[in-house]
Design a protein around this motif. Structure first.
Motif, short mmCIF file in Angstrom:
data_model
loop_
_atom_site.label_atom_id
_atom_site.label_comp_id
_atom_site.label_asym_id
_atom_site.label_seq_id
_atom_site.Cartn_x
_atom_site.Cartn_y
_atom_site.Cartn_z
N ALA A 274 10.65 5.28 17.65
CA ALA A 274 10.27 4.84 16.31
C ALA A 274 9.03 5.63 15.91
O ALA A 274 8.24 6.01 16.77
N LEU A 275 8.93 5.91 14.60
CA LEU A 275 7.82 6.75 14.15
C LEU A 275 7.22 6.19 12.88
O LEU A 275 7.93 5.69 12.00
N CYS A 276 5.92 6.25 12.80
CA CYS A 276 5.24 5.81 11.58
C CYS A 276 4.07 6.76 11.36
O CYS A 276 3.28 7.02 12.26
N MET A 277 4.03 7.32 10.13
CA MET A 277 3.00 8.31 9.84
C MET A 277 2.11 7.73 8.76
O MET A 277 2.60 7.19 7.76
N PHE A 278 0.82 7.84 8.94
CA PHE A 278 -0.13 7.31 7.96
C PHE A 278 -0.85 8.47 7.28
O PHE A 278 -1.18 9.46 7.94
N ASP A 279 -1.06 8.30 5.99
CA ASP A 279 -1.77 9.38 5.29
C ASP A 279 -3.28 9.20 5.46
O ASP A 279 -3.73 8.28 6.14
N GLU A 280 -4.03 10.07 4.79
CA GLU A 280 -5.48 10.05 4.99
C GLU A 280 -6.11 8.76 4.46
O GLU A 280 -7.24 8.40 4.82
N ASN A 281 -5.35 8.02 3.61
CA ASN A 281 -5.86 6.73 3.14
C ASN A 281 -5.39 5.58 4.03
O ASN A 281 -5.49 4.41 3.64
N HIS A 282 -4.81 5.94 5.15
CA HIS A 282 -4.32 4.97 6.12
C HIS A 282 -3.20 4.11 5.56
O HIS A 282 -3.10 2.93 5.82
N ARG A 283 -2.36 4.77 4.78
CA ARG A 283 -1.20 4.07 4.26
C ARG A 283 0.05 4.73 4.84
O ARG A 283 0.04 5.93 5.14
N VAL A 284 1.09 3.91 4.96
CA VAL A 284 2.33 4.43 5.56
C VAL A 284 2.91 5.51 4.65
O VAL A 284 3.21 5.26 3.49
N ALA A 285 3.03 6.71 5.21
CA ALA A 285 3.56 7.81 4.42
C ALA A 285 5.00 8.11 4.83
O ALA A 285 5.85 8.42 4.00
N VAL A 286 5.26 8.02 6.10
CA VAL A 286 6.61 8.27 6.60
C VAL A 286 6.89 7.19 7.65
O VAL A 286 6.03 6.87 8.46
N VAL A 287 8.12 6.65 7.58
CA VAL A 287 8.48 5.68 8.61
C VAL A 287 9.98 5.82 8.82
O VAL A 287 10.72 6.08 7.87
N ASN A 288 10.43 5.72 10.06
CA ASN A 288 11.87 5.93 10.26
C ASN A 288 12.61 4.62 10.55
O ASN A 288 11.99 3.58 10.79
N SER B 251 10.57 -0.92 2.38
CA SER B 251 9.62 -2.00 2.18
C SER B 251 8.30 -1.75 2.92
O SER B 251 7.32 -2.46 2.70
N LEU B 252 8.31 -0.77 3.81
CA LEU B 252 7.09 -0.51 4.57
C LEU B 252 6.27 0.63 3.97
O LEU B 252 5.08 0.76 4.28
N MET B 253 6.94 1.45 3.16
CA MET B 253 6.28 2.64 2.63
C MET B 253 5.08 2.23 1.80
O MET B 253 5.13 1.29 1.01
N GLY B 254 3.99 2.94 2.00
CA GLY B 254 2.81 2.74 1.16
C GLY B 254 1.93 1.59 1.62
O GLY B 254 0.84 1.40 1.06
N LEU B 255 2.39 0.81 2.63
CA LEU B 255 1.54 -0.30 3.08
C LEU B 255 0.32 0.26 3.81
O LEU B 255 0.40 1.28 4.48
#
Ligand code: ADP
Length: 745
Positions: free
Chosen positions: A186-200, A214-218
């Motif tokens: 499972a993978l979850c990538m956070f952007d520099e604002n610590h928000r979910v940018a990529v999730v599989n 539903s998880l994107m951007g959280l």
């Protein structure tokens, strides 16, 4: 692709603008510029001609208004049908109208005719704009052609480039998404604002989220909340799972195993990327972890089972050692017992006074008691070691009853008890089983009944039932009117070394093993033993066993014929002295056997070991050899094999094993070595004589058919000889007094 629509609109708008510009500005410019030029030329011409006309008027001031033709010469215009020149006077009367009137559109310029500062008229020059209109039309067409070309170019080129770029991006995106979805992790990538940018997808599946969208951007905190709610993880674990805050991570990469509340084990690895973004991967290692745990368990279980096996082996070893000890002990005790019993018996045969007879009888009885206990212990140890083998013979249950009557009747009568054996219904003619052991059980029960009853009766009920399908259930009920058994000891009665109370042993003797042996024997036969009793009112012991039905009984109880008489008859028929070789290293035993054979017309020779026995056989013809098994120099088995190997008449001599070893395998070893019969010590006189007679009869050329009253035991059978001296002993210790014939076929 939709997100590129504004760009497309912009490009299309620009292209349209360029086209419109080309299509309108170019022809308009062309027209304006040409009209201006034409106007200037026309204005110059009008002014110059107006000057010329003024000069003419100055020189011809009178009636110039009528001199149009002459004026025309002054102001001749080039002969163009598109140009027109009109001169009017002050009153606007036409003086000259020259040239064709140009059609609309036309360009007109009027210039005043001034003479001496007085305007005397005006001159108008007009020219047609048609040629210009035509040219302008052409320019317009060309401009629009150009505009269309420009529109197409401006719009098509960027679109082509855009489409290509977008297609490439989409392709790459599809690969990327496929790779994300098909990852095992499972993978979850956070952007520099610590928000979910990529999730599989695997991430959503792993943490129970309905979908990835539903998880994107959280934010990390929101995701912690969500997971804590959806997965039921505690916040701490949750935060650990997501590694809380990327800013806290000093290391570029971290890895940890986290145990979730539902038992899953997850490996989390987190890597920092550029510009404060980070990626976390999660791998479910629960199966591997469980397998490793199980492997650990298995290794532990293996170690444990090894320990258990080791213990079992040690226990087996101990049990074997115990059995060996018992076998040795029994041998060692039986040999002297042989002497004690044999010699007292033979002394009792002779003339004695009252006192001597009482002493000797006591010695004899005590010896027998000792032997009985010894036999019990031996039986029990064999049962415990699982080394007691049951016979499988056809026998008659009726004969078993007869034996009980014969053996126990006199005992009960001696105590003044009435003794009865009743048969309920029909008994099967024959059953298959171990009659010796069945008799042992019944004799034990009946002898207990007699022992513990002082008044009244002992009754045995033999009940056969459930015949059919080749099997029958036999039940023997032994009822007495004796002391009975207290309810609280009833349960433990079949245990080892149990006697109802301590005084029993003092009053009645016994080892307390009898019932334990009976129960184990019954169980080994697949049967049961039960007891009902009322303290002070007698007891009933019930032995029940289910056995296969046989056609005819193979065994027969030897008839009650005195062995000595039978031997005497045998010798008489032989018509000569019997010659017997006794191979026995123990002097006492030699003496005992001699004593037993004393008074009969028998020549007894002795050999001190196997070698002497083999040599003696070479020298003399013997009718029978009694062979001890354990001897120095050469043992009985080796000696037997040597004798059998000789060939000739002497090789056929009947050999009877006399041994203190009472185990089944000892019997087997003797028979395999070539011996004909087996008597275990201590040897009773009757048994010895009977066995000798039987074996000689079998061997029989000289004596066959002349035996008196001693029936041939059928081939491959075992006969249990009844001993007059102590019938109970015979049946309580079948192995000790077993004669086994080795004549087969
Ligand atoms: P033992 O060799 O001492 O007779 P058993 O195992 O045969 O040992 O019997 C165990 C005990 O059970 C006896 O000591 C006695 O107390 C009790 N018992 C057995 N049979 C009877 C009976 N018929 N009546 C009363 N008590 C009995």
């Amino acid at each position: 692709m939709q997100s590129y629509a504004p760009l497309r609109r912009l490009v299309s708008g620009t292209a349209l603008f360029v086209a419109l510009a080309i299509g309108t500005v170019v022809p308009a410019g062309f027209v304006v510029q040409h009209v201006q030029t034409e106007y200037k030329v026309l204005r110059f011409k009008a002014r110059s001609n107006a000057g010329k006309v003024a000069r003419y008027i100055y020189m011809h001031p009178i009636l110039w208004q009528y001199q149009g033709d002459r004026i025309l010469d002054v102001v001749t215009l080039p002969p163009e049908d598109t140009v027109r020149q009109v001169i009017t006077d002050r009153n606007n009367l036409e003086v000259l109208d020259d040239g064709a009137l140009p059609a609309f559109p036309a360009l007109r310029v009027q210039a005043p005719i001034i003479v001496d500062n007085v305007e005397v008229g005006s001159l108008t020059v007009a020219t047609s704009l048609r040629p210009l209109a035509l040219q302008a039309g052409l320019v317009l067409v060309l401009s629009w052609a150009l505009a269309c070309a420009a529109f197409a170019t401006v719009r098509w080129l960027p679109f082509r480039v855009l489409d290509r770029t977008i297609g490439e991006l989409a392709r790459q995106r599809a690969w990327f998404e496929a790779a994300l979805e098909h990852m095992t992790q499972a993978l979850c990538m956070f952007d520099e604002n610590h928000r979910v940018a990529v999730v599989n997808g695997p991430f959503a599946a792993m943490f129970g989220a309905p979908d990835t969208a539903s998880l994107m951007g959280l934010s990390v905190t929101e995701l912690v909340e969500r997971l804590a709610k959806d997965v039921g993880m505690d916040r701490y674990t949750c935060a650990r799972v997501l590694l809380l805050d990327a800013t806290e991570v000093r290391d570029a990469a971290l890895s940890a195993v986290v145990a979730l509340a539902d038992g899953r084990r997850i490996v989390i690895s987190r890597t920092r990327m550029r510009a404060g973004s980070w990626v976390a991967t999660f791998e479910d290692i629960t199966d591997r972890w469980r397998a490793e745990e199980a492997e650990g368990d298995r290794t532990r279980a293996l170690a444990e089972s090894r320990v258990l096996r080791e213990r079992a082996r040690a226990a087996q070893e101990t049990s074997r050692a115990k059995s060996l000890f018992l076998a040795t002990m029994s041998h060692e005790i039986r040999t002297p017992m042989n002497a004690v019993l044999g010699l007292t018996a033979s002394l009792l045969d002779g003339p004695l006074n009252e006192e001597q007879r009482r002493v000797l009888t006591t010695i004899h009885d005590s010896g027998e008691s000792l032997l009985r206990i010894l036999n019990d212990i031996l039986d029990y140890s064999k049962l415990e070691a699982g080394r007691l083998e049951l016979e499988d013979l056809a026998f008659s249950p009726a004969v078993v009853s007869e034996t009980l009557q014969a053996v126990m009747g006199p005992r009960a009568a001696a105590k003044g008890l009435s003794f009865e054996i009743r048969t309920t219904g029909a008994l099967p003619v024959a059953l298959r089983g171990d009659p010796g052991r069945i008799r042992q059980i019944l004799l034990n029960l009946v002898s207990n009944a007699v022992k513990f009853t002082d008044r009244g009766s002992v009754t045995v009920d033999a009940i056969g039932s459930a015949f059919g399908a080749g099997r029958a259930v036999m039940e023997w009920r032994v009822t007495d009117t004796g002391i009975g058994i207290a309810a609280d000891t009833m349960d433990s009665l079949f245990g080892e070394f149990v006697q109802a109370d301590g005084s029993i042993n003092r009053r009645f003797g016994g080892s307390g093993l009898g019932l334990a042996i009976c129960r184990r024997l019954a169980e080994q036969m697949g049967g049961t033993i039960a007891v009902e009793s009322r303290f002070g009112h007698g007891s009933t012991f019930t032995f029940r066993v289910d056995l296969p039905v046989a056609a005819v009984a193979e065994t027969a109880v030897p008839p009650d014929v005195s062995a000595t008489a039978s031997m005497e008859t045998h010798i008489a028929h032989l018509g000569r002295r019997l010659r017997i070789l006794v191979a026995e290293d123990n002097q006492t035993n030699q003496f005992v056997i001699r004593q037993m054979l004393k008074g009969l017309d028998i020549q007894v020779d002795t050999a001190n070991d196997g070698m002497e026995a083999v040599n003696a056989i070479d020298r003399l013809d013997y009718d029978v050899v009694c062979m001890d098994v354990q001897m120095p120099e050469m043992d009985g088995l080796t000696a037997t094999r040597a004798i059998r190997a000789k060939g000739g008449r002497q090789a056929l001599v009947p050999i009877i094993a006399l041994t203190g070893n009472a185990f089944q395998e000892d019997v087997k070893a003797c028979l395999e070595a070539g011996m004909n019969a087996f008597i275990s010590k201590p040897v009773g006189k009757n048994l010895l004589l009977q066995t000798i007679v039987t074996e000689m009869s079998r061997q029989g050329d000289a004596v066959r058919g002349r035996r008196n009253g001693l029936p041939r035991t059928p081939d491959a059978t075992m006969a249990r000889a009844e001993s007059e001296d102590d019938p109970l002993r015979t049946d309580l210790s079948p192995v000790a007094l077993t004669v086994i014939s080795n004549h087969r076929g």
